[in-house]
Scaffold this active site. Structure first.
Site, PDB file in Angstrom:
ATOM      1  CG  PHE A   1     134.370  83.313 109.083  1.00  0.00           C
ATOM      2  CD1 PHE A   1     134.346  84.191 110.158  1.00  0.00           C
ATOM      3  CD2 PHE A   1     133.845  82.035 109.243  1.00  0.00           C
ATOM      4  CE1 PHE A   1     133.808  83.804 111.377  1.00  0.00           C
ATOM      5  CE2 PHE A   1     133.303  81.644 110.471  1.00  0.00           C
ATOM      6  CZ  PHE A   1     133.286  82.519 111.541  1.00  0.00           C
TER       7      PHE A   1
ATOM      8  CB  THR B   1     132.797  91.096 112.350  1.00  0.00           C
ATOM      9  OG1 THR B   1     133.575  90.070 112.970  1.00  0.00           O
ATOM     10  CG2 THR B   1     132.946  92.382 113.152  1.00  0.00           C
TER      11      THR B   1
ATOM     12  CD  GLU C   1     142.024  83.324 113.304  1.00  0.00           C
ATOM     13  OE1 GLU C   1     141.868  82.290 113.975  1.00  0.00           O
ATOM     14  OE2 GLU C   1     142.567  83.340 112.206  1.00  0.00           O
TER      15      GLU C   1
ATOM     16  CB  THR D   1     139.466  90.185 121.660  1.00  0.00           C
ATOM     17  OG1 THR D   1     138.492  89.842 122.645  1.00  0.00           O
ATOM     18  CG2 THR D   1     138.838  91.006 120.566  1.00  0.00           C
TER      19      THR D   1
ATOM     20  CG  ASP E   1     140.962  91.969 125.773  1.00  0.00           C
ATOM     21  OD1 ASP E   1     141.288  91.965 124.562  1.00  0.00           O
ATOM     22  OD2 ASP E   1     141.482  92.681 126.636  1.00  0.00           O
TER      23      ASP E   1
END
Lengths: 596, 255
Positions: A172, A175, A420, A422, A424
């Site tokens: 995948f 990023t 996957e 974060t 946060d």
């Protein structure tokens, strides 16, 4: 994160179902959403999902036996970590075992497991080797999931058989160096050639699991798209199925990582790669939704996988506590140790309950589950980290030693709070979704004073009536806590919305408190539902676990709600944040040494 | 040319790794909620049959299990390992511990009459009762040759060459078909079922029967009087020299 970013996340991550629901269709609302509105949506959590038929239970039991045998006799997690590699001949065995096509339909050579069965099987990698789990997960849970969810019949026919057999690997690719959480800012581009036959793909992706060994890449790139209405050309993300054999695809060396070392992580470069137009995945310009849905669809796996990890760590901790003697007794006699063991059990139980409620609901046909999936991921990754941390603490110095085998798990687990999505970002996602629900509610209620009036009534003990569901008597106390806490949480959240209005988006300290509370409330609902089902089936042993967790959660939620409603805390928060800003301005620690 | 047909027995027993607990009534061990699996020696039996099929010596493998409803899972495991079809001789739940080797041998004898296999392979013994009798009793009833405790089995021209593990060492024998064999642990390394084979196994047939259907009386001939834990191992004594050792041995009546 910008408002646009959050709303993009929200609008795009509506669920994509892989399976036809096995049981009657559920209602179309999510329990998590209800929490923000002060509602306890019984029908979404009772009964606890029990979605496997007898035949499926037998099948998964046999698969687990085969899996345990493989992991105990063939796989060596410690060696894989030291060598930073899974042996090549072992990959062949994994292909034979069928580990690469677990959720692919049988017609393409897969096992056609349901979400729940896949989750259960995933506990094995959690128990034995997380690095190997990321290798197989990057392949099927996200690597080629897009083809399963969005592929045309031709694309499925062409790619799924070789992927399901593990003949070729997938990954995948989203990023980039300057685009992590801010996924919509990616710079990789794909432009249609003059002949209109191919997209020419250029760009670089980083930290791609399986990037160095994959043949098939799900790549996300900006495509200049003409807006039908305005005629304007804008960049919109599109998803592509890219084959290494197209030429122009290369990769960097395997990254040296803190953990999950046997899982290959590499940079992937695309230089004028000719991608046929038939390989667009989903709609042109719809790539962001594709990306978010792939991640959302696979998120349930983490909760189940980490259940396996936590269970294994608890066993090791208990074994040590029962046998290690210091001072006058075995460690098990000391309250400090008992408390640690207790918390591990509660965290594992709460996590497991949420994880299997999630995939069970997905299998039952829930059309929407992105909040529950995000909550499960946040909870699982943090809980597993905490359980591992305490396992090392209980084992003392031995926990720190490589040969004992626990330190590897700490290193492997760290990434789960990061990748996957974060934790946060996901917490903000949960909170802002909830806050949006409250905003919609206010709009419906009309004006602010009406809204305030309704809130006041709720706060002053309007309260919820008795549940329609018959719940075991021993759970009544926890049910009352849950009902009361949902009401108080709703009021406190609504007050924050009133206070900050659209500006709430910047108030991450407040949003985190909201998210933490919502996740705890979701976990309470999950354990009550699960313990109730067990009791109905004649097993009352889980009632104590459920009630203990609800007791602990209730205390934390009370504190979080009090913090939300405490006007003085705003000043305290601000003072703390000011320290943060000063440090950022000074490029480091703010104080001089006391000895200068 | 693959022409032989094999009947293989597989028993559902408490998993070898489980810590056994004696029942409060001291007439057996706790089985409720305890993990069960295929008897390890039976895994060797199934594996040997599958290997013979892969070598094209055998053309059909029928897996048989006598036990309660859950014995079906054991048969499914055999099917996932490569057996072609199964036969489940079902007995009411709770009565399986009364199913003794003589009864099982009689059941197998009836199945042999029905299915006419060339070879019957059983596990050497079940790890719950450790009887090591069924193969021998079956061979007796059928008046077939037997090769027990087999650690090597080779086929050629209607005969089987079998290496047996006996107390003194190894014994090679040759038997004419049809014959009964019991598998020992060193016969082979059983494969574990792959997930694709588990899925394929779901489509294979399992025939269900009761002992009554076969006209077999399974009333137990042996009665269990008592089941107890082995005595806890007492700590030993250390002695300073051989003379003291001799004294202690005489004291305790050992010499």
């Amino acid at each position: 994160m910008s408002m646009r970013g959050i709303s993009l996340l929200y609008n795009s991550a509506k669920s994509s179902r892989l399976w036809q629901p096995a049981v009657r269709a559920m209602s179309t609302t999510s329990f998590a959403r209800g929490i923000f509105l002060g509602e306890l949506r019984e029908q979404e959590i009772f009964p606890y999902p029990d979605v496997l038929s007898t035949d499926q239970k037998e099948t998964i039991s046999m698969m687990m036996d085969a899996g345990h045998a493989f992991f105990q006799n063939t796989n060596d997690g410690a060696a894989n970590d030291t060598n930073e590699k899974i042996p090549e001949d072992q990959l062949d065995e994994m292909r034979e075992l069928g580990m690469y096509g677990l959720m692919v339909p049988e017609e393409y050579g897969g096992m056609e497991l349901t979400n729940t069965m896949y989750a259960k099987f995933g506990e094995l990698t959690g128990e034995y080797d997380l690095g190997l789990g990321i290798h197989t997960g990057a392949h099927q849970s996200i690597g080629y999931k897009g083809i399963l969810l969005y592929g045309t019949p031709e694309q499925k026919e062409k790619y799924l058989p070789r992927l399901a057999s593990g003949e070729v690997f997938a990954c995948f690719c989203l990023t980039e160096p300057s685009s992590g959480s801010d996924a919509s800012s990616i710079k990789t581009r794909a432009e249609l050639n003059d002949a209109g036959t191919h997209y020419v793909l250029n760009g670089a992706k980083i930290w791609i699991s399986n990037g160095g060994i994959a043949e098939i890449f799900t790549v996300f790139a900006q495509v200049p798209t003409v807006d039908a209405k305005t005629g304007e050309t804008k960049d919109k993300i599109t998803a592509f199925i890219v084959e290494r054999s197209f030429g122009g695809v290369s990769h960097g060396p395997p990254e040296k990582k803190m953990g999950i070392k046997c899982s290959n992580t590499a940079e992937v470069y695309y230089e004028n790669v000719m991608v046929p137009v038939e390989n667009v995945l989903g709609e042109i310009g719809g790539g962001f939704k594709v990306a978010m849905n792939i991640l959302n669809n696979g998120r349930f796996g983490m909760g189940a996988c980490l259940t396996g990890t936590m269970r294994m760590l608890i066993e090791k901790s208990v074994d040590h506590a029962n046998n290690r003697k210091q001072f006058v007794s075995n460690l098990r006699e000391y309250q400090g140790i008992q408390q640690k063991i207790a918390m591990m059990n509660l965290l594992c139980y709460a996590n497991e309950s949420m994880a299997y409620m999630l995939c069970g609901n997905m299998d039952r046909g829930a059309p929407e589950y992105q909040l529950e999936a995000a909550m499960s991921k946040i909870f699982a990754s943090q809980a597993a980290w905490d359980v591992c941390d305490e396992t090392i603490q209980i084992l003392g110095g031995a926990g720190f030693m490589k040969d004992v085998g626990i330190e590897r798990w700490m290193r492997d687990l760290r990434i789960f709070r990061i990748f996957e999505g974060t934790n946060d970002i996901l917490k903000l996602f949960v909170a802002l979704n909830g806050v949006q629900e409250v905003g919609k509610l206010f709009k419906k209620q009309g004006n602010m004073s009406t809204a305030i009036g309704i809130l006041q009534k709720k706060f002053l003990g309007g309260g919820m009536g008795a549940l329609k569901t018959k719940v075991h008597d021993d759970l009544n106390g926890s049910v009352l806590k849950l009902q009361g806490d949902i009401t108080k949480f709703h009021v406190a959240t609504a007050e924050q919305v009133m206070k900050y209005k659209k500006g709430i988006i910047e108030q991450q300290v407040v949003l985190n408190r909201i998210a933490d509370s919502a996740i705890l409330l979701q976990s309470m609902a999950a354990v009550i539902s699960r313990a109730n089902l067990a009791a109905e089936k004649g097993d009352v042993s889980e009632l104590a676990l459920a009630n203990a967790w609800c007791g602990e959660s209730h205390q934390r939620i009370i504190q979080l709600v009090a913090d939300l409603q405490n006007p003085h805390l705003t000043k305290v928060d601000q003072a703390t944040l000011d320290v943060g800003k000063m440090s950022l301005d000074s490029n480091g620690y703010l104080a001089k040494s006391p000895v200068s | 040319m693959a022409s032989l047909r094999v009947l293989v027995g597989c028993k559902r027993v408490i998993d070898y790794a489980v810590k056994i607990r004696v029942r409060p009534d001291a007439l057996g061990v706790v089985t409720d909620g305890v993990k069960h699996s295929m008897n390890p020696f039976d895994e060797n039996a199934i594996e040997e049959a599958v290997r013979m099929k892969q070598k094209k010596v055998v053309k059909e493998i029928i897996a048989v299990s006598c036990g309660p409803t859950q014995s079906q899972e054991t048969i499914r495991t055999a099917l996932a390992m490569g057996a072609d079809r199964g036969i489940h001789i079902e007995v009411p739940k709770g009565t399986e511990e009364n199913l003794q080797p003589l009864a099982v041998a009689k059941i197998f004898a009836k199945l042999v009459e029905k299915e006419k296999p060339d070879i019957v392979i059983l596990g050497k013994q079940a790890i719950d009762d450790d009887s090591n009798q069924t193969t021998q009793l079956l061979a007796g009833i059928l008046e077939w040759p037997q090769g027990t405790m087999a650690s090597v089995v080779e086929h050629s021209d209607g005969k089987l060459k079998i290496t047996r593990e006996v107390d003194g060492g190894l014994e090679d024998i040759s038997v004419n078909l049809p014959a009964v064999i019991s598998a020992d642990l060193r016969l082979n390394e059983p494969r574990y079922a792959t997930l694709p084979n588990i899925m394929k196994a779901k489509k294979k047939k399992i025939e269900k029967m009761s002992p009554e259907d076969l006209g077999v009386d399974v009333t137990p001939r042996l009665k269990v009087l008592k089941v107890v834990d082995p005595p806890v191992r007492a700590a030993g004594d250390k002695v300073p020299d051989v003379a003291t050792l001799m004294d202690k041995l005489k004291e305790r009546g050992h010499i």
